[in-house]
Design an enzyme around this catalytic site. Structure first.
Site, PDB file in Angstrom:
ATOM      1  N   SER C 307       0.816  -1.220   0.000  1.00 17.52           N
ATOM      2  CA  SER C 307       0.000   0.000   0.000  1.00 17.52           C
ATOM      3  C   SER C 307       0.843   1.260   0.000  1.00 17.52           C
ATOM      4  O   SER C 307       1.929   1.290   0.588  1.00 17.52           O
ATOM      5  CB  SER C 307      -0.892   0.034   1.247  1.00 17.52           C
ATOM      6  OG  SER C 307      -1.750  -1.068   1.281  1.00 17.52           O
ATOM      7  N   HIS C 377      -7.413   0.144   6.126  1.00 17.95           N
ATOM      8  CA  HIS C 377      -7.066  -1.262   6.349  1.00 17.95           C
ATOM      9  C   HIS C 377      -7.155  -1.635   7.828  1.00 17.95           C
ATOM     10  O   HIS C 377      -7.537  -2.749   8.169  1.00 17.95           O
ATOM     11  CB  HIS C 377      -5.672  -1.560   5.787  1.00 17.95           C
ATOM     12  CG  HIS C 377      -5.634  -1.528   4.295  1.00 17.95           C
ATOM     13  ND1 HIS C 377      -6.338  -2.415   3.517  1.00 17.95           N
ATOM     14  CD2 HIS C 377      -5.010  -0.703   3.418  1.00 17.95           C
ATOM     15  CE1 HIS C 377      -6.140  -2.146   2.229  1.00 17.95           C
ATOM     16  NE2 HIS C 377      -5.331  -1.105   2.144  1.00 17.95           N
TER      17      HIS C 377
END
Lengths: 453, 453, 453, 453
Positions: C307, C377
């Site tokens: 990410s 997340h």
């Protein structure tokens, strides 16, 4: 002759004429065809583009569609006249023989092959190019066969052409196999029910039961007629070699879990298209279904049929008293013998023996099995596994085979050897159980007293 | 020889052997094949079931797939050896000649036709029955042709067999035509872009533009290889006969409303499968597209192409000074002639005349048009409508035809007559405009001074 | 004001008026609305059938479609005026309080719920009933948000209504998840490439590579707008926790066999519909994809992201010298620092530590993580697994986070506990490796000399 | 209590507890629930991630599925207990009232709306997110209604929640209308035949006839349960206003060509999902079908129903002698009156008059039509067009309405006005023919002699 037929004939003559330089063989002409023939002679000298060919094919198909049933025969006869050109064939043979080297010989052989193709085949091929044309040709052959085509050399030749042509279009490599479930279109299921040739579908509940979780139905389709099944097989997933078809088809019997099933019983296989008669699809279908089920349900160990014996009763009647003792015949002649336990008990052993003998040892002159269903499975590589007493007590079953049915077993590792032995030597593979029946039959014949007149 | 090839040969020999009683013609044998031949001789005496045939076909297909490119030729040669049996042919001819009546003659002719079929064809047919088999055979022929098969009689014979077989499978009646839009799978569009043979697709934006509302793209597909286009045509819907391909393909030009379009321009037609070379699909595709557009957009009045002239420049170079004056040749030889307005003006009339002459009056010995694209459209029934100056100024266009392009016109009511006249008499239909160019060309030749050496 | 807006307003007023007996709150009226309001007052007294409602909705949708961009705000303001009726609410509250028993209380509460629904919501709901209406409402909200709706209480209220309404229509239970492959429509892939928010798609070759055998792409779709992806995730199937996105996206890297892959890397997740902002779909998508891959590829043991850290660089700039030493800032300020190996080596440890601190310990006032991707997340139940140096050396990557990327790990058996701990206590789960970085960071701060001005 | 119910209760309590901070209203507790309540109290203090929520929903659905029929009521009662929190509502009302400005007022109103939502609704919504969950909730409501839920305030409240929730999911804008033909899956047609509520399907031949070329059948489907029809309508395409349903349904009547049909008769409309009771789909279906047929068959000029009058006979029996003369009642009481031509002739006029009166002038206290089918069509905007004597001579038809049926006419240009007049003033539109019957009825009553006691 109707005007539809007139149109058909006219268009046909032009079509065939323009398709190539063949010489028509006017074997069975009638006065009414003379005018058409003049038109043809004119047409032969012209050339036609493909739009014209298409228009002609469509006109001819429309004309055919408008014919009354009894006008079809003249139409077929007209078509049958457009033969290969004998002169062209002879010329081509000449060239084959005089070819100076392999290269020219190969080319000449190819030309000869084309010269041998009857002119009418080009017309049929043009039909297939029109929308719905493939189905049209299939149906046309079915209608030709309905006229008992094979009795007549001209119609038989046309039938052979149609069969050869359809065999190339319906090559197994061009077909698609689909599973048919209760989620299939009702219109398709309605057709299947109509085509079922072995055990009549007694309505939608029966049909739904045959498509249940513990059943499988697979059919071949051709991409050019996707709504029309060609042939289908019905399979029951069960625990052991099924020996009674009424039990198998009983909708009230509980649905089994497939994961447990050890045995796949092919209990019905039906051809759907009379127009594809003689084009073998069943063998390929059975083998594809076996592979598919094998992959899907690894628990399956046995693949077998539960099959009718359509020729047994007729064969039995043809025997003389030495072969089928009179008391036995008399018992069988009783109307309701199967409801009399004593008679049933008395018939069981001798009929089972005779049936084994019928299936395994009664042959046609060419060495193949007398029973057509037996012949089908044996030439696919199956063996005669078990003969089942009172296995089909429907009227049809009692009439055709005294209620006896047979299991043919397909063992993947024996199929080729069986097929080979049957094809080359007419040798029929059997289980020990069936071999025993045969032995007892022979011993029985040996011991039998001479039949009393 | 690789082991893949060894396996291939062994399986092939068995396969062919068991396929029938043919006698191999061991024309170009090599020592390495001797062992295989022994195996074959043994195999000929055996019979095989269809499971074995399937296994063999699959083994052979795997073996072929594992071959290196330079091992393919021996494989094809081995395959080519399995010819028709000369003795069987002769016997069959004998039977044809001795047939006492029409019925037996017909049967004998049919037997002869089968005898004429090379044994290898049965192997190829078995390939097609396996999953992915039809595509396999198409690709195999493409790879055979890559070896320049036609130079060699054996390979040429194999190529002819493949072509005849594929022609029956890819008969237009068995194909499906689909419109291709921007909603088609990306994987399919990627293939189309790769197959585009006429005007290179310069990326996805160009491709999307070719599938826009004022464009149409249609392709033929075969049900047995549904992800593979066979041939496709690109059509622009416009207001008048388009005379410049760069304008047509300019993505920045505004999208027109289809309802207004009067003219459908077929600006690109590309075959996708080298393995189908020589099997004519383009004619049928064009005509089906014309009917489809006709039905969908009743405003359309003109159906025409905007076509390249691939052979013009080469033909021009082959002329002598009397036919193509030296100054003209010298101007054309200048690297950047087309950026010099004076040269462009000077070249226009003479090149247009020469081009008309090339298209309409330059013929092959068999009377057909010299230019291959011209021959394609003329044998479909089109006429030469208009010759367009500076119509394709891409490098390819300038090199092949000095930037000239041509419109072929498809008029539904003239197609058959045009097709007929061209096929029988080599007569090429033209518009008045093109006829004028031809006249001026002739007059020009007549008046020209003798070329100075 | 354009006539399109006039029509819109008129229809809107009628529509809202007839939708129920609400009393409009004419807070921010303008003179131009007075006429419309008269019409409304008349309309309030009438009743309308559903054909009229449909016609009105369609007219209003057409009118909106015809608006210029700067006319949208007045339209939205007019719509925003149709609020819930304060009097009706007060009356309903009264009834809730006076309900004598549970039964009547329940009914009164339900009535109050309906009274609280602004009148404009009924108009929006009518839009969705028209063909294409769901997409219309989604797009309308996107256009409202483009006006920076949240700055203004009226528009913000309308935006909230739209969001609440869309949240019920786009409930995860009504969505469909499909895998997207290279066989998907080109038009869909073109949209995906446009929506990709994380790592730009650099063309069709890049896109094809992302859909290759060792990649997976899944998207949510809504049945009422089947051509529009809502959100999609791209996954790479690899051998170990990927730490560099350029390697992952390199089309020239070899395709791995999925059966061997142990690790699924979610390297991109992109929302496609601005109109669905604030409606959480990502969490459900990730978890459905994890289950699906788990079932399909049992070898997979690790599910993690690779990410971006979009807020790191900005946060770094906001630190004072005590937190981020001046030499470090100076090195980072060099234009091409990452091509100087010494600088790269010197920056590595301090930046990695700072990044760990940023991700795990920098919080918003409400206790959630400062970094938006981290927050996403973490609230899904992931943990901060590994911080990767020079993991994204694209311009975007260097600018946003000095090239650092992070893996978030999804462990099925920890997700709920992580999610719970983060939601209730703001506790962020980390690997030991990241915990070590944090410790080193704290120790470093403790030891650091006071920053020299 | 079964263990399935125990599990259900336990999971339910946890689920509801974790879904928010509501205070349970333990109104009708039983001792058996005490343990579960302890579990709930513990659960209320915990927080749960969404994987846990999913797991819980699935466990609860499994538990519900395992319940015996008589265990469902306790399950529903447990669910019904999870109400909105009265304290939370009161707090939210407080905030609404104290809101200092419009912005805060709007936010507070929204919070109040959420506070008013019973906790159990969040559980139901979670069900719908599981695979097959939407169908599960629909079926659950059907099973709740089978318990006669409306008699009991708790169950009625749960039923209302289910209805409100289902109404948002099954909003017409989210439904798909499909035509159903004989090519539809047999499994779907089997369902349709089972759901047909108006004229029983008498087998597959009848069903096929209803899907013939001169028939249309359309159904609504929801994308989350694509195999389940929600409601369907059957239409006959005919030449004039049909007045007899047996003729209409006679499979032996010839199929007409649609192009000629002037009239579409809606002869059956059936809801399929008891779980969607009270959610109006019929109105939208009829209007979409009218537009669709209008577009497809421009020759159609009349859209009307041929409808049963289910309440007529019962209403007739409720009349006193002044309203329905004794001789008339006596004639009707004869078992086979309709086979006696004299009786039939004598009954015709008075019954037709009474029927007109029943349909148009017999109202419920709220001013709507007494007959439920009349009410349905009138509130859709139809008018009472024609009353048909001996129009349905099936047992059901004779029993329910003495064989009388009625046509309701849908005129697109009158629908809204009719709908409005009926909704606001209870005014029922009629044709002149029906108005005449009503006049004769009134005159008849006026002239009638006083009924003899």
């Amino acid at each position: 002759m109707s005007s539809a037929l007139d149109v058909a004939r006219k268009v046909l003559l032009e079509a065939a004429a323009s398709a190539g330089g063949m010489v028509k063989v006017p074997s069975r002409s009638t006065r009414r065809l003379e005018g058409a023939r003049e038109a043809m002679r004119a047409a032969v000298t012209e050339r036609h583009g493909d739009l014209a060919a298409r228009k002609r094919a469509n006109a001819l198909m429309d004309a055919y569609g408008a014919l009354a049933v009894d006008e079809r025969e003249p139409f077929f006869r007209a078509l049958a006249e457009f033969d290969a050109s004998r002169e062209a064939i002879d010329r081509a043979i000449e060239r084959v023989w005089q070819a100076p080297d392999r290269e020219q010989r190969t080319a000449a052989e190819r030309d000869l092959r084309f010269a041998l193709e009857p002119a009418r085949v080009r017309v049929l091929r043009e039909f297939a190019r029109q929308p719905g044309g493939v189905k049209f040709v299939v149906d046309m052959r079915a209608q030709l066969r309905a006229l008992d085509a094979r009795r007549d050399p001209d119609l038989a030749a046309l039938d052979t052409d149609l069969k050869d042509l359809l065999a190339t279009w319906f090559d197994v490599g061009l077909l698609e196999m689909h599973r048919v479930t209760w989620d299939a279109p009702a219109s398709l299921l309605e057709k299947l029910a109509g085509y079922e040739a072995v055990h009549d579908v007694r309505g939608w509940i029966d049909l739904k039961d045959r498509l249940d979780r513990d059943r499988r139905c697979f059919a071949f389709f051709h991409p050019a007629m996707p709504d029309e099944p060609l042939i289908f097989v019905e399979v029951a997933l069960v625990d052991s070699l099924a020996g009674n078809v009424q039990e198998l088809l009983d909708p009230s019997s509980p649905v089994k879990e497939n994961a447990q099933a050890s045995t796949a019983i092919f209990f019905s296989i039906s051809n759907c298209q009379e127009g594809l008669a003689g084009i073998s699809l069943g063998n390929a279908l059975i083998k594809r279904v076996v592979s598919k089920l094998n992959a899907e349900l690894p628990n399956l160990r046995t693949f077998a049929t539960l099959s009718p014996i359509p020729g047994f009763a007729a064969w039995l009647r043809s025997l003389d008293a030495a072969e089928a003792p009179t008391p036995l015949r008399e018992m069988l002649a009783q109307k309701r013998w199967r409801h009399d336990p004593e008679v049933v008990a008395a018939l069981r052993e001798p009929l089972m023996r005779l049936c084994a003998h019928y299936l395994v040892e009664s042959k046609r002159p060419d060495g193949t099995a007398l029973d057509p269903v037996a012949h089908f499975h044996l030439s696919n590589g199956a063996r005669v596994e078990r003969i089942n007493w009172l296995a089909d007590t429907s009227q049809r079953g009692l009439r055709a085979s005294s209620g006896i049915m047979v299991n043919y077993l397909y063992r993947l590792d024996h199929i080729d050897a069986n097929q080979d032995a049957y094809a080359t030597a007419g040798k029929i593979a059997t289980s020990n159980e069936v071999a025993d029946l045969l032995k007892r039959h022979k011993r029985g014949l040996a011991q039998a007293p001479p039949a009393a007149g």
